[in-house]
Design a protein around this motif. Structure first.
Motif, PDB file in Angstrom:
ATOM      1  N   ASN A   1      -4.721   9.354  10.820  1.00 32.95           N
ATOM      2  CA  ASN A   1      -5.285   8.135  11.397  1.00 32.95           C
ATOM      3  C   ASN A   1      -4.424   6.917  11.074  1.00 32.95           C
ATOM      4  O   ASN A   1      -4.162   6.069  11.937  1.00 32.95           O
ATOM      5  CB  ASN A   1      -6.705   7.915  10.879  1.00 32.95           C
ATOM      6  N   ALA A   2      -4.012   6.803   9.812  1.00 34.73           N
ATOM      7  CA  ALA A   2      -3.171   5.679   9.408  1.00 34.73           C
ATOM      8  C   ALA A   2      -1.838   5.704  10.152  1.00 34.73           C
ATOM      9  O   ALA A   2      -1.340   4.663  10.616  1.00 34.73           O
ATOM     10  CB  ALA A   2      -2.932   5.712   7.897  1.00 34.73           C
TER      11      ALA A   2
ATOM     12  N   LEU B   1      -6.680   6.711  -2.018  1.00 33.78           N
ATOM     13  CA  LEU B   1      -5.369   7.255  -1.676  1.00 33.78           C
ATOM     14  C   LEU B   1      -4.428   6.145  -1.241  1.00 33.78           C
ATOM     15  O   LEU B   1      -4.855   5.075  -0.799  1.00 33.78           O
ATOM     16  CB  LEU B   1      -5.488   8.272  -0.536  1.00 33.78           C
ATOM     17  N   GLU B   2      -3.128   6.412  -1.355  1.00 35.07           N
ATOM     18  CA  GLU B   2      -2.124   5.487  -0.847  1.00 35.07           C
ATOM     19  C   GLU B   2      -1.639   5.980   0.505  1.00 35.07           C
ATOM     20  O   GLU B   2      -1.441   7.177   0.711  1.00 35.07           O
ATOM     21  CB  GLU B   2      -0.941   5.391  -1.821  1.00 35.07           C
ATOM     22  N   TYR B   3      -1.445   5.065   1.417  1.00 32.30           N
ATOM     23  CA  TYR B   3      -1.015   5.407   2.765  1.00 32.30           C
ATOM     24  C   TYR B   3       0.280   4.672   3.085  1.00 32.30           C
ATOM     25  O   TYR B   3       0.356   3.444   2.950  1.00 32.30           O
ATOM     26  CB  TYR B   3      -2.095   5.022   3.780  1.00 32.30           C
ATOM     27  N   GLY B   4       1.288   5.441   3.511  1.00 35.89           N
ATOM     28  CA  GLY B   4       2.588   4.857   3.816  1.00 35.89           C
ATOM     29  C   GLY B   4       2.527   3.714   4.813  1.00 35.89           C
ATOM     30  O   GLY B   4       3.132   2.658   4.586  1.00 35.89           O
ATOM     31  N   PRO B   5       1.807   3.857   5.935  1.00 34.86           N
ATOM     32  CA  PRO B   5       1.739   2.756   6.901  1.00 34.86           C
ATOM     33  C   PRO B   5       1.092   1.486   6.345  1.00 34.86           C
ATOM     34  O   PRO B   5       1.418   0.386   6.782  1.00 34.86           O
ATOM     35  CB  PRO B   5       0.893   3.353   8.039  1.00 34.86           C
ATOM     36  N   VAL B   6       0.171   1.650   5.386  1.00 43.21           N
ATOM     37  CA  VAL B   6      -0.435   0.464   4.753  1.00 43.21           C
ATOM     38  C   VAL B   6       0.601  -0.213   3.862  1.00 43.21           C
ATOM     39  O   VAL B   6       0.794  -1.435   3.905  1.00 43.21           O
ATOM     40  CB  VAL B   6      -1.679   0.855   3.935  1.00 43.21           C
ATOM     41  N   THR B   7       1.291   0.579   3.027  1.00 44.60           N
ATOM     42  CA  THR B   7       2.329   0.038   2.141  1.00 44.60           C
ATOM     43  C   THR B   7       3.437  -0.636   2.930  1.00 44.60           C
ATOM     44  O   THR B   7       3.969  -1.673   2.524  1.00 44.60           O
ATOM     45  CB  THR B   7       2.919   1.176   1.283  1.00 44.60           C
ATOM     46  N   ALA B   8       3.772  -0.059   4.088  1.00 46.05           N
ATOM     47  CA  ALA B   8       4.852  -0.606   4.914  1.00 46.05           C
ATOM     48  C   ALA B   8       4.430  -1.847   5.693  1.00 46.05           C
ATOM     49  O   ALA B   8       5.274  -2.500   6.322  1.00 46.05           O
ATOM     50  CB  ALA B   8       5.355   0.464   5.876  1.00 46.05           C
ATOM     51  N   GLY B   9       3.151  -2.171   5.691  1.00 48.08           N
ATOM     52  CA  GLY B   9       2.680  -3.353   6.404  1.00 48.08           C
ATOM     53  C   GLY B   9       2.408  -3.127   7.873  1.00 48.08           C
ATOM     54  O   GLY B   9       2.236  -4.082   8.630  1.00 48.08           O
ATOM     55  N   ASN B  10       2.344  -1.857   8.295  1.00 50.77           N
ATOM     56  CA  ASN B  10       2.069  -1.554   9.702  1.00 50.77           C
ATOM     57  C   ASN B  10       0.586  -1.350   9.977  1.00 50.77           C
ATOM     58  O   ASN B  10       0.161  -1.343  11.127  1.00 50.77           O
ATOM     59  CB  ASN B  10       2.832  -0.292  10.124  1.00 50.77           C
ATOM     60  N   VAL B  11      -0.186  -1.148   8.915  1.00 55.68           N
ATOM     61  CA  VAL B  11      -1.624  -0.931   9.016  1.00 55.68           C
ATOM     62  C   VAL B  11      -2.298  -1.743   7.925  1.00 55.68           C
ATOM     63  O   VAL B  11      -1.760  -1.891   6.826  1.00 55.68           O
ATOM     64  CB  VAL B  11      -1.967   0.581   8.857  1.00 55.68           C
ATOM     65  N   GLN B  12      -3.471  -2.262   8.227  1.00 57.80           N
ATOM     66  CA  GLN B  12      -4.237  -3.003   7.224  1.00 57.80           C
ATOM     67  C   GLN B  12      -5.573  -2.313   6.984  1.00 57.80           C
ATOM     68  O   GLN B  12      -6.064  -1.566   7.830  1.00 57.80           O
ATOM     69  CB  GLN B  12      -4.487  -4.433   7.694  1.00 57.80           C
ATOM     70  N   ILE B  13      -6.140  -2.556   5.807  1.00 58.95           N
ATOM     71  CA  ILE B  13      -7.473  -2.047   5.489  1.00 58.95           C
ATOM     72  C   ILE B  13      -8.470  -3.173   5.757  1.00 58.95           C
ATOM     73  O   ILE B  13      -8.450  -4.217   5.100  1.00 58.95           O
ATOM     74  CB  ILE B  13      -7.550  -1.578   4.026  1.00 58.95           C
ATOM     75  N   VAL B  14      -9.317  -2.956   6.745  1.00 57.10           N
ATOM     76  CA  VAL B  14     -10.283  -3.978   7.161  1.00 57.10           C
ATOM     77  C   VAL B  14     -11.522  -3.947   6.279  1.00 57.10           C
ATOM     78  O   VAL B  14     -12.055  -4.979   5.886  1.00 57.10           O
ATOM     79  CB  VAL B  14     -10.687  -3.763   8.638  1.00 57.10           C
ATOM     80  N   ARG B  15     -12.011  -2.732   5.972  1.00 56.88           N
ATOM     81  CA  ARG B  15     -13.172  -2.552   5.109  1.00 56.88           C
ATOM     82  C   ARG B  15     -12.900  -1.406   4.152  1.00 56.88           C
ATOM     83  O   ARG B  15     -12.251  -0.423   4.520  1.00 56.88           O
ATOM     84  CB  ARG B  15     -14.426  -2.203   5.942  1.00 56.88           C
ATOM     85  N   ASN B  16     -13.419  -1.486   2.945  1.00 55.48           N
ATOM     86  CA  ASN B  16     -13.305  -0.386   1.981  1.00 55.48           C
ATOM     87  C   ASN B  16     -14.680   0.038   1.483  1.00 55.48           C
ATOM     88  O   ASN B  16     -14.816   0.569   0.389  1.00 55.48           O
ATOM     89  CB  ASN B  16     -12.418  -0.790   0.805  1.00 55.48           C
ATOM     90  N   ASP B  17     -15.714  -0.171   2.303  1.00 50.08           N
ATOM     91  CA  ASP B  17     -17.079   0.100   1.864  1.00 50.08           C
ATOM     92  C   ASP B  17     -17.887   0.877   2.898  1.00 50.08           C
ATOM     93  O   ASP B  17     -19.100   0.760   2.971  1.00 50.08           O
ATOM     94  CB  ASP B  17     -17.799  -1.209   1.530  1.00 50.08           C
ATOM     95  N   LEU B  18     -17.203   1.688   3.712  1.00 48.25           N
ATOM     96  CA  LEU B  18     -17.934   2.587   4.591  1.00 48.25           C
ATOM     97  C   LEU B  18     -18.640   3.643   3.748  1.00 48.25           C
ATOM     98  O   LEU B  18     -18.283   3.845   2.590  1.00 48.25           O
ATOM     99  CB  LEU B  18     -16.989   3.248   5.589  1.00 48.25           C
ATOM    100  N   PRO B  19     -19.656   4.333   4.304  1.00 43.47           N
ATOM    101  CA  PRO B  19     -20.411   5.310   3.498  1.00 43.47           C
ATOM    102  C   PRO B  19     -19.514   6.294   2.752  1.00 43.47           C
ATOM    103  O   PRO B  19     -18.440   6.667   3.238  1.00 43.47           O
ATOM    104  CB  PRO B  19     -21.264   6.029   4.555  1.00 43.47           C
TER     105      PRO B  19
END
Length: 326
Positions: free
Chosen positions: A72-73, A92-110
């Protein structure tokens, strides 16, 4: 008349701009999404919210089954035409997040829980898996959060230092079950929202497989994203009917990914996307439990079963449980 035509032309341009871009939500449960709480639970709740937000703008919203959190990332990181969201796994760490291509909008889904299932009589519990890690084959979808989580366990646990997990890749419930039944020492790994009325773990219980929780004191110690759920359910007729069967499992809240607005080719859509993100971030956490659909009541009930503890207490508790034959 000219003024009227000009206004009509501007309106037509605006509609075209909005229709040129879709909103896609990558969930899980490839290839069909059948039985996946990612797809039919959290994914449905995200879709419900986005449909409401997008309706005045004219965007089409699509919920798409996928290979899991890592996939998904990566999919959202590569997306430049469509507004993209994806469900991911906390901790977990995600390469696309670290690279700045994806952002985390919420971290509190069920919360999602790490569970495993097997037909191997030599693997009655997680302690036996840890003790025989060289002989165990972990059956997971390639690129899934389950694969990434097992890699993290091997990297963190002192008793597994210098070892690498043996993976057999399979996608879809039947393919995973076939791999488990045909491979000595195979263990299916499931990291998703516990769904005791459908889904892979429930089907594994129906098939008389051994169900266990995945426990890792070292991973818990290194990240406060995880918590211990002593009542992660995997089998029951319905709440109040029949016996509720549960396992102790490591869990974490799920993430909602999004691609970066500035990476969209359509500058008009960029502005709309930024507005969506602002509104999504302001919503209460329970907005991401579906209001409709077959899993709505289930998800609200299962959320009440979670028991969260401080990191120090949880690590001690996990250490004790890993040493027990439970």
């Amino acid at each position: 008349m000219k003024k009227t035509l000009a206004i009509a032309a501007v309106f037509a341009t605006a509609v075209t701009a909005a229709q040129a871009t879709e909103i896609v939500i990558y969930t899980g449960g490839a290839p069909t999404g059948e039985g996946s709480t990612y797809h039919n639970g959290m994914g449905l709740a995200v879709e419900e919210q986005l449909r409401t937000l997008a309706k005045p703008f004219g965007y089409e919203v699509k919920r798409i089954p996928s290979g899991g959190a890592v996939a998904n990332a990566e999919a959202c990181g590569k997306e430049t035409e469509n507004i993209c969201f994806g469900i991911g796994q906390g901790g977990l760490e995600y390469g696309p997040v670290t690279a700045g291509n994806v952002q985390i909008v919420r971290n509190d889904l069920p919360g999602e829980c790490a569970m495993a299932f097997t037909t191997e009589p030599r693997l009655p519990n997680w302690r036996s898996v840890m003790s025989n890690a060289d002989r165990v084959t972990f059956v997971v979808p390639e690129g899934s959060g389950s694969e990434a989580f097992i890699r993290k366990v091997f990297a963190a646990e002192p008793t597994l230092q210098g070892k690498s997990p043996n993976f057999k890749y399979a996608s879809g419930q039947q393919a995973i079950f076939d791999a488990i039944r045909s491979t000595r020492g195979a263990l299916g790994v499931f990291y998703a929202y516990p769904n005791p009325t459908a889904g892979m773990v429930n089907a594994a219980a129906d098939a008389d497989m051994t169900i266990m929780g995945i426990l890792s004191p070292a991973v818990a110690k290194g990240s406060n994203d995880f918590y211990l759920n002593r009542k992660a359910p995997y089998e029951l007729s319905w709440f109040g009917l029949g016996e509720t069967k549960t396992v102790q499992a490591m869990c974490s809240k799920a993430l909602l990914f999004a691609n970066m607005p500035e990476k969209l080719a359509d500058t008009w859509a960029q502005g709309d996307f930024e507005e969506f993100l602002t509104k999504l971030k302001a919503m209460p956490a329970d907005a991401f439990v579906p209001q409709d659909g077959p899993l709505a009541k289930l998800m609200r009930e299962v959320e009440t079963l979670s028991e969260e503890y401080g990191v120090s207490e949880m690590v001690t508790d996990l250490d004790r449980q890993v040493q027990q034959q439970f």
